[in-house]
Design an enzyme around this catalytic site. Structure first.
Site, PDB file in Angstrom:
ATOM      1  N   ASP A 174       0.912  -1.231   0.082  1.00  0.00           N
ATOM      2  CA  ASP A 174       0.042   0.130   0.008  1.00  0.00           C
ATOM      3  C   ASP A 174       0.992   1.120   0.016  1.00  0.00           C
ATOM      4  OD1 ASP A 174      -1.573   2.246   0.604  1.00  0.00           O
ATOM      5  OD2 ASP A 174      -2.798   1.019   2.201  1.00  0.00           O
TER       6      ASP A 174
ATOM      7  N   HIS B  93      -5.390   0.280   1.512  1.00  0.00           N
ATOM      8  CA  HIS B  93      -5.898  -1.000   1.763  1.00  0.00           C
ATOM      9  C   HIS B  93      -7.019  -1.090   2.756  1.00  0.00           C
ATOM     10  CE1 HIS B  93      -3.323  -0.600   5.332  1.00  0.00           C
ATOM     11  NE2 HIS B  93      -3.918  -2.001   5.717  1.00  0.00           N
TER      12      HIS B  93
ATOM     13  N   GLU C 205     -10.321  -3.647  15.258  1.00  0.00           N
ATOM     14  CA  GLU C 205      -8.921  -4.196  15.991  1.00  0.00           C
ATOM     15  C   GLU C 205      -8.564  -3.834  17.228  1.00  0.00           C
ATOM     16  OE1 GLU C 205      -7.054  -6.339  11.895  1.00  0.00           O
ATOM     17  OE2 GLU C 205      -6.211  -4.497  12.775  1.00  0.00           O
TER      18      GLU C 205
ATOM     19  N   GLU D 277       1.490   1.757  13.662  1.00  0.00           N
ATOM     20  CA  GLU D 277       0.308   1.818  12.584  1.00  0.00           C
ATOM     21  C   GLU D 277      -0.753   1.008  13.249  1.00  0.00           C
ATOM     22  OE1 GLU D 277      -2.166   0.608  10.776  1.00  0.00           O
ATOM     23  OE2 GLU D 277      -0.981  -0.324   8.870  1.00  0.00           O
TER      24      GLU D 277
END
Length: 516
Positions: free
Chosen positions: A173, A424, A275, A266
């Site tokens: 990406d 992405h 998440e 990240e």
């Protein structure tokens, strides 16, 4: 459940002014007071308890064993406490019954703090200060991550990110990786001769970027098997690797030999928060970062706007037509049609879409990683207010995010907005099963409410309403309302590139023509 005053001196902060109501047939020897002070404590046996005490009395208290209790949130100010009690030991069969109490809190913040304390005491996760720390941070118990995460979810999560093919997908990406590289290298003044912690390091690429920018030392913390690959990648780049230490373990559990001047990570998922790695990023800040240290990224923004997309709505609705068959090998499937229809609309749609499908200017909700508390990510409430720019059917709410790298030399934004180069993450849309109609200039209001759960994601509660408009609108009320409940963890990955744009007023006609 019992009335008792026996407990040791270990207890939580007091939650004062809590309104108490017994929703079950009472078996207590005296009426409950209407207002109590609630706190958590350890019994002499060590078992965690919730205790309710009359404000003017230090005597009798009502206490519940947390191991047999659970919370059910009713809204921003109310919570149910459900207590399972053993039944009559003389009964022929083992039995149990439940007692239910409703607690009312003064503010949403007090209710959220109560819920957090409840879970931490129930699972034995207590905040403990271990000596004076440079930044006065809190050290979390080793079970912090495990206590709020289902074991099966954590296992699949770490398995997924432990595979090189998924790391490759992220590395390729170019918007993501290129923006991180630019943000680090263009702000080498922030990294040169500094100690860096890479939170959730994955392949170790960000650690290598930090080393390229002149970092004194980088601690790359990674809990999955990818830590072994990161070690090999670091070793294969010896000019940088001699300043990088890969540590395999959870951020919530590992110990580092020194504090960090800067954190890099990240931690973004779909809609920024999926998440729940942002919580780990915040825990790393509290554990490892010096006062006024830098965070890359430092700010995240969730952008939202209503959209109109007749094609998408029909596509989702048509999926449930399978369940309208009345003779499927001799079986009538129609009893399940309604559930299937709602099930398809419970999936957020992840794809790239044309920004011209938006029917108003977007608004955004900011998360400041420098100051936000971990517990504030357990529930995220975003009020909605828009002015429609066209007359159309609104099919739901479009969402995307961006993050800021606030470097001393250059500020860089990483955006996932529609119309920008696709990442992405794509964008995400919450599609309502009942669209609402708007006129140009009409106000659209509502609420995007996200509640975290133990599968490392969020349940989304969306409400969108259309208000009266035109002359006398100030005296008017809500004309239409549509609601939806969606699971962020289970999206529909449409992943298409933007479709040819058709103006909203032509979409319905075009759909009619193509079906004739």
């Amino acid at each position: 459940m019992e009335v008792s005053s026996e407990w040791n001196t270990t207890h939580s902060l007091d939650f004062t002014g809590v309104v108490l109501k017994d929703l079950s047939p009472s078996t207590l020897p005296h009426p409950l007071p209407p207002v109590v002070t609630a706190f958590f404590a350890a019994a002499n046996s060590g078992a965690p308890q919730l205790r309710l005490e009359q404000p003017e009395s230090a005597g009798d208290v009502l206490c519940f064993g947390l191991c047999n209790s659970q919370l059910v949130n009713l809204g921003p100010l109310e919570t149910l406490v459900v207590v399972d009690e053993p039944g009559n030991s003389d009964a022929k069969e083992n039995s149990s019954f439940s007692k239910t109490f409703k607690l009312g809190f003064k503010t949403p913040e007090q209710r959220r703090a109560f819920a957090t304390e409840f879970e931490q005491w129930k699972h034995g996760v207590l905040h403990t200060q271990i000596g004076p720390l440079e930044n006065g941070s809190i050290i979390y118990s080793k079970s912090k991550f495990d206590s709020k995460t289902e074991a099966s979810s954590a296992k699949m999560y770490f398995h997924y990110y432990g595979q090189l093919l998924h790391q490759q997908n992220m590395l390729q990406d170019y918007v993501r990786t290129g923006t991180y590289y630019s943000a680090v290298i263009e702000n080498c003044i922030d990294f040169r001769d500094r100690v860096v912690v890479d939170v959730g390091a994955g392949s170790g690429i960000l650690s290598l970027f930090a080393a390229q920018a002149g970092a004194k030392h980088v601690y790359a913390v990674e809990a999955s098997e990818m830590a072994d690959y990161a070690s090999r990648l670091v070793a294969g780049n010896p000019s940088l690797g001699d300043r990088i230490t890969v540590i395999k373990g959870k951020v919530e559990e590992v110990e580092l030999p020194e504090k960090a001047d800067i954190l890099i990570s990240e931690p973004m998922g779909t809609l920024l928060v999926n998440e729940r790695m942002l919580e780990t990023y915040i825990i790393a800040r509290d554990r490892f970062l010096i006062p006024n240290g830098k965070m890359f990224p430092s700010i995240g923004r969730i952008h939202v706007a209503p959209f109109s997309d007749e094609y998408l709505f029909v596509e989702i609705a048509n999926k449930a037509l399978f369940w309208q068959q009345q003779n499927f090998y001799g079986v009538d499937l129609t009893p399940l049609y309604g559930s299937a229809f709602q099930g398809y609309f419970s999936q957020p749609v992840v794809d790239a879409f044309d920004p011209r499908l938006l029917v108003s200017l977007p608004s955004f909700h900011t998360l400041d990683f420098n100051s936000i508390k971990e517990e504030e990510l357990y529930e995220i409430d975003i009020p909605l207010s828009f002015i429609a720019s066209v007359c159309t059917r609104v099919h739901g709410l479009a969402c995307w995010f961006d993050v800021l790298f606030n470097g001393s030399s250059v500020q860089r934004w990483l955006t996932t907005a529609p119309g920008s180069p696709t990442t992405h993450w794509y964008q995400m849309r919450c599609v309502l099963s009942q669209p609402i109609y708007v006129m140009a200039g009409q106000e659209i209001t509502g609420r995007l409410h996200m509640v975290a759960h133990s599968s490392q994601s969020y349940t989304i509660y969306l409400t969108m309403s259309v208000k009266s408009w035109g002359a006398g609108a100030d005296q008017g009320g809500i004309l239409q309302t549509s609601t939806g409940k969606l699971e962020l963890k289970e999206p529909y990955y449409r992943l298409s590139q933007p479709q040819p744009y058709i103006p909203p007023q032509d979409q319905q006609l075009q759909q009619f023509i193509t079906t004739q």
